[in-house]
Design an enzyme around this catalytic site. Structure first.
Site, PDB file in Angstrom:
ATOM      1  N   HIS A  29      34.944  44.759 -10.431  1.00  0.00           N
ATOM      2  CA  HIS A  29      34.275  44.334 -10.520  1.00  0.00           C
ATOM      3  C   HIS A  29      33.051  44.917 -10.957  1.00  0.00           C
ATOM      4  O   HIS A  29      32.671  43.988 -12.060  1.00  0.00           O
ATOM      5  CB  HIS A  29      33.859  43.606  -9.605  1.00  0.00           C
ATOM      6  CG  HIS A  29      35.110  42.908  -8.410  1.00  0.00           C
ATOM      7  ND1 HIS A  29      35.989  42.613  -8.687  1.00  0.00           N
ATOM      8  CD2 HIS A  29      35.208  43.213  -6.986  1.00  0.00           C
ATOM      9  CE1 HIS A  29      36.943  42.241  -7.865  1.00  0.00           C
ATOM     10  NE2 HIS A  29      35.983  41.838  -6.639  1.00  0.00           N
TER      11      HIS A  29
ATOM     12  N   HIS B  19      37.526  49.401  -5.073  1.00  0.00           N
ATOM     13  CA  HIS B  19      37.750  48.043  -5.663  1.00  0.00           C
ATOM     14  C   HIS B  19      36.895  47.396  -6.184  1.00  0.00           C
ATOM     15  O   HIS B  19      36.786  46.540  -6.915  1.00  0.00           O
ATOM     16  CB  HIS B  19      37.835  47.023  -4.017  1.00  0.00           C
ATOM     17  CG  HIS B  19      37.436  45.853  -4.261  1.00  0.00           C
ATOM     18  ND1 HIS B  19      39.380  44.797  -4.096  1.00  0.00           N
ATOM     19  CD2 HIS B  19      37.176  44.680  -4.245  1.00  0.00           C
ATOM     20  CE1 HIS B  19      38.646  43.904  -4.448  1.00  0.00           C
ATOM     21  NE2 HIS B  19      38.034  43.572  -4.497  1.00  0.00           N
ATOM     22  N   GLU B  20      35.488  47.900  -5.671  1.00  0.00           N
ATOM     23  CA  GLU B  20      34.232  47.485  -6.250  1.00  0.00           C
ATOM     24  C   GLU B  20      33.389  47.911  -7.549  1.00  0.00           C
ATOM     25  O   GLU B  20      32.917  47.387  -8.465  1.00  0.00           O
ATOM     26  CB  GLU B  20      32.798  46.871  -5.578  1.00  0.00           C
ATOM     27  CG  GLU B  20      32.892  46.573  -3.881  1.00  0.00           C
ATOM     28  CD  GLU B  20      32.800  45.074  -4.132  1.00  0.00           C
ATOM     29  OE1 GLU B  20      32.534  44.758  -4.871  1.00  0.00           O
ATOM     30  OE2 GLU B  20      33.898  44.605  -3.156  1.00  0.00           O
TER      31      GLU B  20
END
Length: 438
Positions: free
Chosen positions: A25, A21-22
């Protein structure tokens, strides 16, 4: 020891999902040349890590999450005026950066199931055939009987029992239009599931037809004394064929302590086992029992799919999972489903450990499911979450101006309080499941 192992499997599970997920980003921000101060697995105090370039890659004290800290991410930051800060970038770029995290969780869920289906794809071998209908249940009142086949459910033709079960639990107090086939003839009826506190959702009172298999034989109880073993399959009771675990339990509980003659399949041989139920209390109220667990085992056909077919099936399964989550949330808002169904980190620790014990397929399946749920949760329009950031950016793009700093700070605080309340609630649910009732 069990708890430590479960916790380690939980850390691996969330570690993969959080880092994916990170990473979404992170790489989106790098693509648009945003300065990244930190990439953290966990929250709170930094425990250890390393610095590469201008970014501090760290492991932090509380392992229930993670974050990417971008320069000037919040209005009022010291680096907000830096041309490489997050807020200095065009709104469409910030929107992509915010969406990249949930998007990567969706990619992970689709990738896991695609890989699994290329190795082994299990499909129910039969249509939705009713094994047993409980007396006075919504299904019974609709005229459905044992042996009926559900050929259409709310417009869906030839549903599987998985489809039936999902529709049932999310449809308390909602009419389900069902087409039944019986003895070569078809007729339409309406089943309206009632809310079941025990199941936390809709209950229609029917169960699938399948093979009743025994497990968890309790030492010293009648089943143990009669020689019943785990994985024995039940054929009949007193000459009556039994194709549902619920029907078996109804027979034993209604026996009044009278002897029963079970026909059991073991190693492809049928043996007769006489057994006399006793009045006892194991995992609920006192009732007549023989001291064994019974489950309905469905028949599956296994195959290996090609990459295109596996990808297509994975996308379809994830879309179905996303729709189910939307229906569950809608059901909770409309009070058709219990909020007790929500589970938090403690519940996920248990699920992770149990899935790991069942094998790689179960563990990877859980990871895919939770990754999809994490993506959907993060896309909810709640400040602090990615969905909240996306919503505010869309509002600003529509207004063609920035929201005031006071508005953003107020919205952020409200969102933070909402998230903390949700976390407290799901942890309460987890603890309530562990503690004995009453």
């Amino acid at each position: 020891m069990h708890t430590i192992e479960y916790f380690l499997w939980f850390l691996i599970l969330i570690g993969v999902m959080i880092n994916i997920h990170e990473a979404g980003h992170f790489f989106a921000a790098r693509w648009f040349d945003v300065k990244i101060d930190a990439f953290s697995f966990g929250f709170g105090t930094r425990l250890f890590g390393f610095r590469r370039g201008e970014t501090d890659f760290r492991f932090s004290l509380i392992p229930f999450g993670g974050y990417v800290k971008m320069a000037g991410e919040l209005a009022g930051d010291e680096s907000a005026n830096d041309p490489r800060s997050f807020l200095a970038k065009p709104r469409w770029q910030r929107l992509i950066i915010a969406f990249a995290g949930p998007f990567m969780n969706i990619v992970l869920a689709v990738s896991i199931l695609t890989g699994m289906y290329m190795v082994r794809f299990d499909q129910l071998a039969a249509d939705a055939e009713v094994g047993h209908v409980m007396a006075d249940s919504p299904a019974a009142k609709a005229g459905i009987q044992d042996g009926d086949r559900i050929v259409k459910l709310d417009g869906q033709k030839n549903p599987t029992w998985e489809d039936v079960g999902l529709k049932e639990i999310t449809s308390a107090a909602r009419a389900l239009h069902v087409t039944i086939e019986r003895n070569g003839r078809r007729f339409d009826t309406v089943v309206t599931p009632v809310f079941s506190e025990r199941q936390g959702g809709g209950y229609a009172g029917w169960e699938e037809r399948g093979e009743v298999q025994f497990s968890g034989v309790e030492p010293g109880y009648p089943a143990d004394k009669a020689g019943i073993k785990d994985n024995d399959s039940l054929v009949s009771v007193d000459g009556q064929p039994v194709h549902s675990s619920i029907k078996f339990h109804q027979i034993t509980e209604g026996s009044g302590g009278k002897p029963l003659l079970l026909e059991i399949m073991r190693d492809k041989k049928i043996i007769q086992v006489p057994v006399t139920p006793v009045l006892a209390k194991l995992d609920g109220p006192e009732r007549w029992m023989i001291g064994v667990k019974a489950g309905t085992k469905l028949a599956f056909v296994s195959s290996r799919l090609s990459f295109p077919s596996a990808l297509d099936e994975s996308v379809h399964e994830n879309m179905k999972g996303a729709l189910l989550m939307e229906q569950v949330l809608e059901g909770m808002v409309e009070r058709r489903m219990s909020t007790k169904n929500l589970s938090g980190p403690i519940g996920l620790i248990k699920q992770s450990g149990m899935a790991a014990e069942m094998g790689p397929a179960a563990y990877l399946g859980l990871m895919a499911m939770v990754s999809l749920q994490l993506a959907i949760f993060n896309l909810l329009p709640i400040p602090v979450l990615d969905g909240g950031t996306i919503l505010m950016l869309l509002v600003e793009m529509t207004m063609r101006r920035d929201l005031s700093l006071n508005v953003k700070e107020t919205v952020f605080k409200v969102g933070f309080v909402c998230i903390m309340m949700l976390v407290a609630f799901v942890i309460y649910n987890d603890i309530a499941r562990i503690l004995p009732s009453g």
